[in-house]
Design an enzyme around this catalytic site. Structure first.
Site, PDB file in Angstrom:
ATOM      1  N   ASN A 129       3.697  13.303   1.521  1.00 55.09           N
ATOM      2  CA  ASN A 129       2.747  14.326   1.061  1.00 55.09           C
ATOM      3  C   ASN A 129       1.411  14.317   1.799  1.00 55.09           C
ATOM      4  OD1 ASN A 129       2.205  11.885  -0.195  1.00 55.09           O
ATOM      5  ND2 ASN A 129       1.556  12.825  -2.114  1.00 55.09           N
TER       6      ASN A 129
ATOM      7  N   GLU B 171       2.533   1.670  -4.218  1.00 59.44           N
ATOM      8  CA  GLU B 171       1.854   2.891  -4.672  1.00 59.44           C
ATOM      9  C   GLU B 171       2.939   3.895  -5.013  1.00 59.44           C
ATOM     10  OE1 GLU B 171      -1.184   3.439  -5.259  1.00 59.44           O
ATOM     11  OE2 GLU B 171      -2.207   1.780  -4.287  1.00 59.44           O
TER      12      GLU B 171
ATOM     13  N   CYS C  70       0.753  12.301  -6.120  1.00 61.71           N
ATOM     14  CA  CYS C  70       1.274  11.272  -7.030  1.00 61.71           C
ATOM     15  C   CYS C  70       0.481  11.164  -8.327  1.00 61.71           C
ATOM     16  CB  CYS C  70       1.274   9.931  -6.328  1.00 61.71           C
ATOM     17  SG  CYS C  70      -0.325   9.569  -5.581  1.00 61.71           S
TER      18      CYS C  70
ATOM     19  N   GLU D  27      -5.085   0.054  -3.409  1.00 67.27           N
ATOM     20  CA  GLU D  27      -5.530   0.465  -2.088  1.00 67.27           C
ATOM     21  C   GLU D  27      -6.992   0.886  -2.196  1.00 67.27           C
ATOM     22  OE1 GLU D  27      -2.453   3.335  -0.697  1.00 67.27           O
ATOM     23  OE2 GLU D  27      -1.718   1.658   0.509  1.00 67.27           O
TER      24      GLU D  27
HETATM   25  P1  NAD Z   1      10.649   8.099  -1.438  1.00 66.76           P
HETATM   26  O1  NAD Z   1      10.583   6.968  -2.385  1.00 66.76           O
HETATM   27  O2  NAD Z   1      11.873   8.896  -1.368  1.00 66.76           O
HETATM   28  O3  NAD Z   1      10.377   7.566   0.059  1.00 66.76           O
HETATM   29  C1  NAD Z   1       9.201   6.865   0.385  1.00 66.76           C
HETATM   30  C2  NAD Z   1       9.428   6.107   1.672  1.00 66.76           C
HETATM   31  O4  NAD Z   1      10.328   5.030   1.429  1.00 66.76           O
HETATM   32  C3  NAD Z   1      10.047   6.929   2.803  1.00 66.76           C
HETATM   33  O5  NAD Z   1       9.437   6.560   4.021  1.00 66.76           O
HETATM   34  C4  NAD Z   1      11.511   6.490   2.772  1.00 66.76           C
HETATM   35  O6  NAD Z   1      12.167   6.626   4.011  1.00 66.76           O
HETATM   36  C5  NAD Z   1      11.371   5.038   2.388  1.00 66.76           C
HETATM   37  N1  NAD Z   1      12.535   4.430   1.742  1.00 66.76           N
HETATM   38  C6  NAD Z   1      13.417   5.009   0.904  1.00 66.76           C
HETATM   39  N2  NAD Z   1      14.319   4.099   0.480  1.00 66.76           N
HETATM   40  C7  NAD Z   1      13.979   2.915   1.051  1.00 66.76           C
HETATM   41  C8  NAD Z   1      14.519   1.602   0.987  1.00 66.76           C
HETATM   42  N3  NAD Z   1      15.604   1.319   0.250  1.00 66.76           N
HETATM   43  N4  NAD Z   1      13.920   0.619   1.692  1.00 66.76           N
HETATM   44  C9  NAD Z   1      12.818   0.882   2.421  1.00 66.76           C
HETATM   45  N5  NAD Z   1      12.260   2.114   2.534  1.00 66.76           N
HETATM   46  C10 NAD Z   1      12.841   3.122   1.844  1.00 66.76           C
HETATM   47  O7  NAD Z   1       9.360   8.996  -1.769  1.00 66.76           O
HETATM   48  P2  NAD Z   1       8.952  10.403  -1.139  1.00 66.76           P
HETATM   49  O8  NAD Z   1       9.914  11.428  -1.637  1.00 66.76           O
HETATM   50  O9  NAD Z   1       8.727  10.252   0.309  1.00 66.76           O
HETATM   51  O10 NAD Z   1       7.514  10.642  -1.814  1.00 66.76           O
HETATM   52  C11 NAD Z   1       7.336  11.127  -3.094  1.00 66.76           C
HETATM   53  C12 NAD Z   1       7.075  10.006  -4.063  1.00 66.76           C
HETATM   54  O11 NAD Z   1       5.996   9.203  -3.594  1.00 66.76           O
HETATM   55  C13 NAD Z   1       6.637  10.502  -5.428  1.00 66.76           C
HETATM   56  O12 NAD Z   1       7.261   9.741  -6.430  1.00 66.76           O
HETATM   57  C14 NAD Z   1       5.149  10.269  -5.439  1.00 66.76           C
HETATM   58  O13 NAD Z   1       4.585  10.130  -6.706  1.00 66.76           O
HETATM   59  C15 NAD Z   1       5.045   9.018  -4.631  1.00 66.76           C
HETATM   60  N6  NAD Z   1       3.698   8.871  -4.052  1.00 66.76           N
HETATM   61  C16 NAD Z   1       2.871   7.891  -4.533  1.00 66.76           C
HETATM   62  C17 NAD Z   1       1.577   7.776  -4.042  1.00 66.76           C
HETATM   63  C18 NAD Z   1       0.636   6.717  -4.561  1.00 66.76           C
HETATM   64  O14 NAD Z   1      -0.344   6.424  -3.889  1.00 66.76           O
HETATM   65  N7  NAD Z   1       0.870   6.130  -5.720  1.00 66.76           N
HETATM   66  C19 NAD Z   1       1.125   8.643  -3.047  1.00 66.76           C
HETATM   67  C20 NAD Z   1       2.008   9.617  -2.570  1.00 66.76           C
HETATM   68  C21 NAD Z   1       3.283   9.728  -3.078  1.00 66.76           C
END
Ligand code: NAD
Length: 485
Positions: A150, A247, A281, A459
């Site tokens: 995002n 996060e 998020c 963070e």
């Molecule tokens: P996602 O969990 O699908 O993927 C996040 C990252 O993890 C990607 O780079 C993905 O390739 C990687 N990944 C996936 N499975 C993995 C594994 N088994 N091992 C290692 N890496 C792996 O999330 P998304 O769809 O990219 O993002 C949306 C989510 O992120 C939402 O739930 C949102 O709330 C959260 N988010 C949190 C914050 C925060 O600061 N708390 C900020 C932005 C987004």
């Protein structure tokens, strides 16, 4: 037409991955935006080895020099703001009017903040009546950082800046959906004088991230992603006893009391649900409104949200761009259908939009559901789209109890003119970040992170230093060794 190449950055060199082909699409029109190759486990290994070599150099670099590199990289990125904002808009679909003022800017502020902090990362002296001990704050080592899609450049900087200020080396894997701007960060750091190998980028999806987390040369893992991914990554990291910062997602509450300034509360609710097409998020997606002001709140909210300009994110007048991908679009649309089926009332939007939109893009109208109840799926699960659920409450105690009735705990907001109540309520909210009379403001000086399933660690701010250093204790004997033998 492919506009951009997807590349790794390992040991100071741009290079293609050695894995299968990967492409990304521009969510505004579904055209191919970038192409390249995923990283293999061998590429990940090369990046970690480069990072271990870089670590030896960087941790021995004086903090003033580390700070100079971060400041210079910040300036380089600042000078490229408009060009990088366009990359972010094409990669994420977020409106150019957002990316031009937020994405690079917030990344750069993070680099500048931690450049400023670098020289003040110190241990402490502990007096022991004659003898003494001291602590050293040492870098954790090689940090694997994994990002969501995002806010790609902001996430890259939020992880790189504190890690590098503390003397760590980094291997960053951006989301496979938005692979471009991480390389811009790597190049800016290199131009600013960062030694080769200290900051590396590998490209790919889950397998690439998993190879990184499992790699024995990695000492710490920092993930931004969903709670489901966080649980998996943290459990693998635990196997190697690696430190983690997580996060993760949320389903945050925003409470509007009867004495709130309703115009501000409406602004807060819009920012908490429609900015970045709702793909934030910390969004306050459960809006609890005191029953006595519900009608007035909804009237203002709908009137002001009706005029939001949805459309081509590259047009300066667009306020709400498309959803990042077909997968995410389908997820959001299925939640909207579930919301309707479970009996919530659509008072705004509630549909995909194609008329007057660029062909092929994933456009969802900003949506408000009223008459929601706590057990509805749209109220319980993170949607990550422009979908707001409005609920009503009668008492402060009830609002707090229901706000906390979630497995998440990333953020929360309270709108009231009664400041005693504001402080009293946030003290009881189970959330890592709270706002009183605003929403979603995350200055670099303020710690950011979640509790419960929204994550561990923080963070930004000085709090991040704790998560990118480890403390070594040193006892110093000033006399003779007292031995019983
Ligand atoms: P996602 O969990 O699908 O993927 C996040 C990252 O993890 C990607 O780079 C993905 O390739 C990687 N990944 C996936 N499975 C993995 C594994 N088994 N091992 C290692 N890496 C792996 O999330 P998304 O769809 O990219 O993002 C949306 C989510 O992120 C939402 O739930 C949102 O709330 C959260 N988010 C949190 C914050 C925060 O600061 N708390 C900020 C932005 C987004």
């Amino acid at each position: 037409m492919t506009l951009y190449q997807i590349r790794n950055f390992i040991d100071g060199k741009l290079q293609p991955g050695n894995g299968v082909a990967m492409t990304t699409l521009n969510p505004a029109n579904n055209e191919v935006l970038a192409s390249g190759f995923e990283s293999t486990a061998g590429d990940v290994d090369a990046a970690v080895k480069a990072a271990r070599k870089g670590l030896a150099v960087w941790k021995a670099t004086p903090s003033a020099q580390r700070a100079r590199v971060l400041f210079k990289a910040a300036q380089i990125l600042r000078d490229r703001n408009d060009e990088l904002a366009l990359v972010e808009t094409r990669d994420t679909g977020r409106a150019i009017q957002e990316t031009e003022i937020v994405d690079v800017v917030s990344g750069v502020e993070c680099l500048e903040y931690f450049a400023g902090v670098a020289g003040s990362i110190t241990g402490e002296h502990i007096d022991l009546a004659g003898n003494f001990a001291y602590t050293r704050r040492e870098p954790v080592g090689v940090c694997a950082a994994i990002g969501a899609w995002n806010y790609p450049i902001q996430i890259a900087c939020w992880k790189a800046a504190p890690a590098l200020a503390c003397g760590n080396a980094v291997v960053y894997k951006p989301s496979e959906v938005t692979p471009l701007s991480a390389i811009a960060v790597a190049q800016a750091l290199q131009e600013a004088g960062l030694p080769d190998g200290v900051y590396n980028v590998v490209q790919g999806a889950r397998e690439c991230g998993a190879a990184l987390v499992e790699h024995p040369g990695v000492d710490k893992v920092s993930l931004t992603g969903s709670a489901q991914t966080g649980a998996k990554v943290a459990s693998v990291a635990a196997g190697g006893m690696k430190a983690v910062t997580m996060e993760l997602g949320g389903k945050s509450p925003m409470i509007v009391f009867e004495d709130a300034d309703l115009d501000n509360a409406v602004s807060g609710a819009q920012m908490a649900n429609f900015y970045s097409s709702g793909q934030i998020c910390s969004n306050g997606t459960r809006v609890f409104v005191h029953e006595s002001v519900k009608d007035a709140f909804l009237e203002k909210l709908v009137a002001r949200s009706n005029t939001l300009v949805l459309g081509d994110p590259e047009k300066p007048e667009t306020q709400v761009g498309p959803i990042v991908s077909k997968t995410q679009f389908d997820t959001i649309m299925s939640y909207i259908e579930i919301g309707k089926k479970e009996g919530a009332t659509v008072v705004l939007g509630g549909e995909a939009v194609s008329e007057n939109m660029p062909k092929g893009g994933y456009y969802v109208a900003p949506t408000v559901f009223a008459d929601c109840t706590d057990d509805m799926t749209i109220v319980r699960e993170e949607i990550f789209g422009p979908v707001m659920s409005v609920l009503t409450f009668k008492t402060e105690e009830e609002a707090i109890r229901r706000a906390n009735d979630t497995e998440y705990g990333l953020a929360a907001g309270v709108f009231t003119r009664d400041l005693s109540r504001g402080h009293r309520v946030v003290a009881q909210l189970e959330a890592g970040t709270c706002w009183i009379n605003t929403y979603n403001i995350t200055p670099i000086e303020m710690p950011f992170g979640g509790v419960k399933k929204s994550g561990v660690g923080r963070e930004n701010s000085r709090a991040a230093i704790d998560h990118y250093t480890r403390v070594k204790s040193v006892y110093v004997e000033t006399g003779d060794v007292e031995a019983p033998y």
